[in-house]
Design a protein around this motif. Sequence first.
Motif, PDB file in Angstrom:
ATOM      1  N   ALA A  95     -50.274-122.716 -18.214  1.00  0.00           N
ATOM      2  CA  ALA A  95     -50.931-123.562 -17.215  1.00  0.00           C
ATOM      3  C   ALA A  95     -51.710-124.681 -17.888  1.00  0.00           C
ATOM      4  O   ALA A  95     -51.636-125.847 -17.468  1.00  0.00           O
ATOM      5  N   ARG A  96     -52.436-124.371 -18.940  1.00  0.00           N
ATOM      6  CA  ARG A  96     -53.211-125.406 -19.648  1.00  0.00           C
ATOM      7  C   ARG A  96     -52.295-126.490 -20.211  1.00  0.00           C
ATOM      8  O   ARG A  96     -52.612-127.676 -20.164  1.00  0.00           O
ATOM      9  N   ALA A  97     -51.153-126.090 -20.751  1.00  0.00           N
ATOM     10  CA  ALA A  97     -50.211-127.069 -21.307  1.00  0.00           C
ATOM     11  C   ALA A  97     -49.670-127.989 -20.214  1.00  0.00           C
ATOM     12  O   ALA A  97     -49.559-129.207 -20.406  1.00  0.00           O
ATOM     13  N   VAL A  98     -49.358-127.430 -19.056  1.00  0.00           N
ATOM     14  CA  VAL A  98     -48.826-128.250 -17.963  1.00  0.00           C
ATOM     15  C   VAL A  98     -49.926-129.114 -17.342  1.00  0.00           C
ATOM     16  O   VAL A  98     -49.668-130.244 -16.933  1.00  0.00           O
ATOM     17  N   ILE A  99     -51.143-128.623 -17.305  1.00  0.00           N
ATOM     18  CA  ILE A  99     -52.258-129.451 -16.832  1.00  0.00           C
ATOM     19  C   ILE A  99     -52.416-130.662 -17.748  1.00  0.00           C
ATOM     20  O   ILE A  99     -52.548-131.804 -17.278  1.00  0.00           O
ATOM     21  N   ASP A 100     -52.391-130.432 -19.054  1.00  0.00           N
ATOM     22  CA  ASP A 100     -52.437-131.553 -20.005  1.00  0.00           C
ATOM     23  C   ASP A 100     -51.302-132.536 -19.723  1.00  0.00           C
ATOM     24  O   ASP A 100     -51.512-133.747 -19.665  1.00  0.00           O
ATOM     25  N   TYR A 101     -50.108-132.023 -19.577  1.00  0.00           N
ATOM     26  CA  TYR A 101     -48.941-132.854 -19.303  1.00  0.00           C
ATOM     27  C   TYR A 101     -49.162-133.670 -18.021  1.00  0.00           C
ATOM     28  O   TYR A 101     -48.909-134.875 -17.994  1.00  0.00           O
ATOM     29  N   GLY A 102     -49.637-133.017 -16.990  1.00  0.00           N
ATOM     30  CA  GLY A 102     -49.858-133.705 -15.716  1.00  0.00           C
ATOM     31  C   GLY A 102     -50.859-134.834 -15.812  1.00  0.00           C
ATOM     32  O   GLY A 102     -50.622-135.943 -15.312  1.00  0.00           O
ATOM     33  N   PHE A 103     -51.976-134.581 -16.459  1.00  0.00           N
ATOM     34  CA  PHE A 103     -53.014-135.600 -16.549  1.00  0.00           C
ATOM     35  C   PHE A 103     -52.692-136.677 -17.587  1.00  0.00           C
ATOM     36  O   PHE A 103     -53.090-137.826 -17.436  1.00  0.00           O
ATOM     37  N   GLU A 104     -51.959-136.332 -18.636  1.00  0.00           N
ATOM     38  CA  GLU A 104     -51.668-137.307 -19.684  1.00  0.00           C
ATOM     39  C   GLU A 104     -50.379-138.089 -19.452  1.00  0.00           C
ATOM     40  O   GLU A 104     -50.305-139.264 -19.769  1.00  0.00           O
ATOM     41  N   GLU A 105     -49.359-137.445 -18.895  1.00  0.00           N
ATOM     42  CA  GLU A 105     -48.052-138.094 -18.775  1.00  0.00           C
ATOM     43  C   GLU A 105     -47.706-138.557 -17.363  1.00  0.00           C
ATOM     44  O   GLU A 105     -46.894-139.457 -17.200  1.00  0.00           O
TER      45      GLU A 105
END
Length: 174
Positions: A95-105
């Motif tokens: 979940a943390r990895a996808v949250i990063d992806y969502g906010f950054e990409e």
Amino acid sequence: MRRPTLADVKAIAHLANDRRIAENTRRLPHPYLHDHAVQFVTAQADAGGEAVFLIERDFQPIGMVGIDWQKPDAPELGYWLGVDSWGHGFATEAARAVIDYGFEELDIEHLLAGARVANPASRNVLEKCGFQWSGVELQRFQALGSSTPVDRFKLTRSVWTSLKNWSNSTRREK
């Protein structure tokens, strides 16, 4: 984590065909058949509105995580793990990895999420990721064939950034 392919269909179908998973995941039918997995993977290849990833451990699929845009202004984090992988921190890490992806990409300003009231483990994942409780609502679960109460959560880009900055500032080098 990586995008699912047709080579993953057998593993996805095997993992997802567990009533305990389906009862806590709004869109999974039960039984979850090979054809469901083929349709899912094929749809992901064509979809522009979702960012879905296969979660792997030692190169073996253990679940799925992603962001869903069925409602254009309400991107929603979702995830599920095979039962053998419950309780080991994999959902929180993914979940943390996808949250990063969502906010950054993906240039989104907030993420929504939900956890069935009867599923405190999922609620814990969301809280560990910084999601803030926003209320309870009834949502339909395909496997249940009915609606059930769901705790709703929201995470803004600014809260996520603050949590990451705070975490980085409190780490000590060894």
